[in-house]
Scaffold this active site. Structure first.
Site, mmCIF file in Angstrom:
data_model
loop_
_atom_site.group_PDB
_atom_site.id
_atom_site.type_symbol
_atom_site.label_atom_id
_atom_site.label_comp_id
_atom_site.label_asym_id
_atom_site.label_seq_id
_atom_site.Cartn_x
_atom_site.Cartn_y
_atom_site.Cartn_z
ATOM 1 N N CYS A 92 0.817 -1.220 0.000
ATOM 2 C CA CYS A 92 0.000 0.000 0.000
ATOM 3 C C CYS A 92 0.853 1.274 0.000
ATOM 4 C CB CYS A 92 -0.923 -0.011 1.222
ATOM 5 S SG CYS A 92 -1.937 1.464 1.411
ATOM 6 N N CYS A 191 -5.603 -2.379 8.005
ATOM 7 C CA CYS A 191 -6.748 -1.468 8.100
ATOM 8 C C CYS A 191 -8.072 -2.089 7.682
ATOM 9 C CB CYS A 191 -6.474 -0.197 7.297
ATOM 10 S SG CYS A 191 -6.351 -0.462 5.502
#
Length: 345
Positions: A92, A191
């Site tokens: 990410c 997340c």
């Protein structure tokens, strides 16, 4: 000078906003909407808006859910299906936060991009490099190994030289309202994972599927509950008939839904092959510290770069090295680069 601050809605990035503003930067707060946990987004966007209003800074939301799903989430799921152990944060960071996030910052006319990561930027021989945070217990430099140089040159890490315990105390003293911000209960550092990564995988495939446990000689010695439940080095969650000594997962065979287990001695490896993501050719042939997972102790390794691969010959054995994790090279406290592990033996 104008800086885009990636805000999460938590205390750390909120304190970053205060620090940058007090240092004279024109701050634009940006919240990256990456996953589909809308309740979580609502809470943290509201927090960001409250902080932005208090500090009189601009704030906006950047919706990257589609890009995140393709580049990070889908890779996460497919990696586990292939018997690998992915590292979504390391994927990410270069693609989303310091890729599309930086692109947005530049479009807004910003000179820099800042985040609440626990890491530092240090200049070595005229080149800026990611370096470990002063608070090594919170250091996140491992996850930042694949950032392109054009991103590193524009990064500010306001928390890199601070201690986590001091930050929370100081932040609440300077900005008491931070203590009233809502939080979202979560048990994972990832997340988009609520409880366990297995819950994510169950949305896409049959995970609970009993299979055979074999030893290093190929003999069937037990059963397991489905290969995606396991990572290299795991020692629980499977049965070995008639054995009382610890056994560890040393290989995963997705095609046959089998895992191979062995003693800790059988788990030892001393050579690693990784797909090179960011290690310059200049470091070929040297001996450097390497980390094979986030919390692992650095080990010395001789490095050989051949084509698109990094070959690391460890000077001492490592245990529990999984395909899909990152091999990250350090020189003292600076990150040199690294790659994604494809083989360990």
């Amino acid at each position: 000078m104008k800086v885009a601050l990636l805000m999460s809605g938590g205390v750390d990035s909120s304190y970053c906003a205060h620090l940058l503003s007090s240092q004279g930067y024109e701050v634009i707060g940006i919240y990256l909407k990456l996953h589909d946990k809308n309740k979580k987004h609502d809470i943290y966007i509201a927090n960001c808006e409250q902080v932005a209003a208090h500090l009189h800074i601009d704030f906006q939301v950047l919706d990257l859910r589609e890009e995140f799903k393709k580049s990070v989430y889908d890779t996460f799921v497919s990696s586990y299906k292939e018997g690998k152990t992915p590292n979504p944060c390391a994927i990410c960071n270069p693609l989303m936060k310091f890729g599309l996030g930086l692109q947005k910052a530049l479009e807004l006319g910003c000179d820099y991009i800042a985040t609440g990561h626990y890491a530092q930027i240090k200049e070595v021989n005229g080149i800026k490099r990611i370096a470990k945070a002063v608070d090594e217990s919170k250091d996140q430099s491992y996850f930042l190994y694949a950032l392109p140089q054009e991103a590193i040159d524009r990064i500010i890490f306001p928390l890199g030289a601070l201690l986590k315990e001091d930050i929370k105390k100081t932040a609440l003293e300077l900005l008491p309202f931070l203590g009233t911000l809502q939080t979202y209960k979560e048990s994972q550092e990832i997340c988009f994972v609520e409880q366990s990564y297995i819950d994510i995988l169950k949305l896409h495939d049959k995970v609970d599927n009993e299979g055979v446990v074999r030893n290093s000689n190929g003999k069937a010695i037990g059963t397991h509950k489905g290969y995606m439940h396991y990572t290299i080095g795991k020692r629980k969650g499977f049965s070995v008939f008639g054995s009382h000594e610890p056994h560890y997962v040393k290989a995963i065979n997705p095609q046959n839904n089998e895992i191979v287990v062995g003693t800790k001695e059988e788990l030892a490896i001393d050579s690693i092959k990784a797909l090179n993501k960011s290690l310059p050719q200049a470091f070929n042939g040297g001996i450097y510290d390497v980390k094979v997972r986030y919390r692992s102790t650095p080990l010395k390794a001789q490095i050989d770069i051949q084509g698109e691969f990094i070959y690391a010959k460890l000077l001492e054995s490592a245990y529990g090295v999984a395909q899909g994790q990152a091999l990250v090279l350090y020189q003292e406290d600076c990150v040199l680069g690294g790659g994604v592990i494809t083989q360990a033996q």
